[in-house]
Write a protein that holds these residues in place. Structure first.
Motif, PDB file in Angstrom:
ATOM      1  N   ARG A   3       0.820  -1.197   0.000  1.00  0.00           N
ATOM      2  CA  ARG A   3       0.000   0.000   0.000  1.00  0.00           C
ATOM      3  C   ARG A   3       0.859   1.253   0.000  1.00  0.00           C
ATOM      4  O   ARG A   3       0.511   2.263  -0.604  1.00  0.00           O
ATOM      5  N   LEU A   4       2.025   1.216   0.661  1.00  0.00           N
ATOM      6  CA  LEU A   4       2.922   2.369   0.667  1.00  0.00           C
ATOM      7  C   LEU A   4       3.373   2.698  -0.744  1.00  0.00           C
ATOM      8  O   LEU A   4       3.433   3.858  -1.143  1.00  0.00           O
ATOM      9  N   PHE A   5       3.659   1.625  -1.535  1.00  0.00           N
ATOM     10  CA  PHE A   5       4.067   1.854  -2.924  1.00  0.00           C
ATOM     11  C   PHE A   5       2.930   2.497  -3.717  1.00  0.00           C
ATOM     12  O   PHE A   5       3.139   3.413  -4.510  1.00  0.00           O
ATOM     13  N   THR A 242      -4.649  13.545   4.615  1.00  0.00           N
ATOM     14  CA  THR A 242      -3.997  14.837   4.594  1.00  0.00           C
ATOM     15  C   THR A 242      -2.533  14.617   4.253  1.00  0.00           C
ATOM     16  O   THR A 242      -2.074  13.465   4.132  1.00  0.00           O
ATOM     17  N   HIS A 243      -1.783  15.692   4.079  1.00  0.00           N
ATOM     18  CA  HIS A 243      -0.340  15.623   3.884  1.00  0.00           C
ATOM     19  C   HIS A 243       0.359  16.175   5.127  1.00  0.00           C
ATOM     20  O   HIS A 243      -0.074  17.201   5.680  1.00  0.00           O
ATOM     21  N   ARG A 251       4.310  13.620   3.134  1.00  0.00           N
ATOM     22  CA  ARG A 251       3.722  12.290   3.007  1.00  0.00           C
ATOM     23  C   ARG A 251       2.243  12.331   3.330  1.00  0.00           C
ATOM     24  O   ARG A 251       1.802  13.116   4.166  1.00  0.00           O
ATOM     25  N   MET A 252       1.494  11.438   2.676  1.00  0.00           N
ATOM     26  CA  MET A 252       0.065  11.338   2.931  1.00  0.00           C
ATOM     27  C   MET A 252      -0.189  10.485   4.161  1.00  0.00           C
ATOM     28  O   MET A 252       0.487   9.470   4.363  1.00  0.00           O
ATOM     29  N   GLY A 272      -2.920  18.941   0.579  1.00  0.00           N
ATOM     30  CA  GLY A 272      -3.603  19.141   1.846  1.00  0.00           C
ATOM     31  C   GLY A 272      -4.609  18.030   2.088  1.00  0.00           C
ATOM     32  O   GLY A 272      -4.395  16.875   1.715  1.00  0.00           O
ATOM     33  N   TYR A 273      -5.729  18.381   2.703  1.00  0.00           N
ATOM     34  CA  TYR A 273      -6.799  17.408   2.882  1.00  0.00           C
ATOM     35  C   TYR A 273      -7.301  16.929   1.517  1.00  0.00           C
ATOM     36  O   TYR A 273      -7.377  17.701   0.555  1.00  0.00           O
TER      37      TYR A 273
END
Length: 324
Positions: A3-5, A242-243, A251-252, A272-273
């Protein structure tokens, strides 16, 4: 695939901005059913480096009255077709002759300039209809036929030379005028959940399995609220994100809710959101749209339609992210 990828791939997709093909288009392009509708065919460039000297616009079935706009330096001619039986055209009048095409010729529009060719048309009372106007652009050297119409399930943005399009609004959806880049554009009124209006929602086109949805949440009430959930049939799961800054990188991160203060607004925007679509069942293609259901803590639930704009779009409300 982790999922990170996937999320990293999404971030890359958000950052990419692809050039849009500058085709002949109708502006405005959204009309009320059965209305007398004023639009203009915008010609953004010539044929290669050659100046435009003539424009022919085909008139689609269902349009019963057409009046072209006069242009200084250009001659206007009208092509017609005969009907087997007269038809009603409004105000108690009938006709057995309809306009099939309008021509502007004799002028010269340099390649590095743009111009607009106006029309007033009586549109059919067919909510949800799509009216395609094929355009022949003749230049000092060569011509371009903007006459391609997408097949079922295909987007006009997949075509290199799409015809101009006028959309007839769905029944029961109010129309308002929105300002964008100095032009008036007819657009559906913003959907609402209680006191919260959902304005200018959009997603970015992506071939990946993840995508983002952006919008502005405007709270006109005196009580603060929160967006607590989002769902859509186009994705296996939907999360609120969000970031955040992590060292030198953004990062998200998922969040439990997105606050919407009283008498204020919250922007869901790139960086952002945003609403995260995870496990997309098919790629998001520019020009398509999909449903998204939003649930607020106090205002309740509302389902909106999200238009898909070009990759890298920042949500150009008036033109769907195109550059013409």
């Amino acid at each position: 695939m982790s999922r990170l990828f996937l999320l990293s791939a999404a971030a890359l997709t958000f950052a990419v901005s692809l050039p849009a093909t500058a085709h002949v288009s109708a502006d405005p392009a959204l009309a009320e059913p059965g209305s007398y509708f004023r639009t203009a065919l915008r010609v953004p460039h010539g044929c290669g480096s050659s100046a435009t000297t003539a424009i022919r616009v085909g008139i689609p079935e269902g349009v019963v009255s057409v009046r072209p706009q006069a242009k200084p330096g250009w001659q206007v001619t009208i092509e017609t077709r005969k009907l087997a039986q007269p038809i009603e055209i409004g105000h108690g009048q009938k006709t057995d002759t309809l306009v099939s095409a309008v021509n502007w010729s004799g002028g010269k529009l340099p390649n590095e300039q743009f111009d607009e060719f106006g029309l007033v048309m009586k549109l059919p009372n067919q909510p949800g209809a799509q009216l395609w106007l094929p355009v022949l652009q003749t230049c000092e050297s060569g011509e371009i036929r903007w006459d391609q119409i997408p097949a079922a399930g295909q987007s006009a943005h997949d075509l290199p030379r799409p015809a101009a399009l006028i959309r007839v609004a769905d029944a029961g959806k109010p129309m308002v005028l929105a300002q964008a880049h100095g032009h008036n554009h007819a657009m559906p009124a913003a959907p609402k959940a209680g006191d919260i209006a959902i304005e200018q929602p959009f997603a970015r086109a992506t071939p990946a399995k993840v995508g983002g949805v952006f919008m502005t949440l405007k709270n006109t009430g005196g009580s603060a609220d929160r967006l607590v959930k989002a769902t859509s049939p186009v994705a296996e799961s939907v999360e609120l994100h969000t970031h955040v800054k992590d060292g030198d990188a953004m990062r998200m991160r998922p969040v439990e809710d997105i606050p919407v203060p009283a008498n204020s607004q919250t922007a869901l925007e790139p960086g952002g959101y945003h609403v995260m679509l995870i496990g997309l069942k098919q790629p998001l293609k520019e020009g398509a749209q999909f449903p998204l259901t939003l649930t607020f803590e106090k205002a309740g639930t509302v389902t909106i339609q999200v238009p898909v704009m070009k990759a890298g779009s920042m949500g150009d409300a008036g033109h769907g992210g195109h550059k013409h």
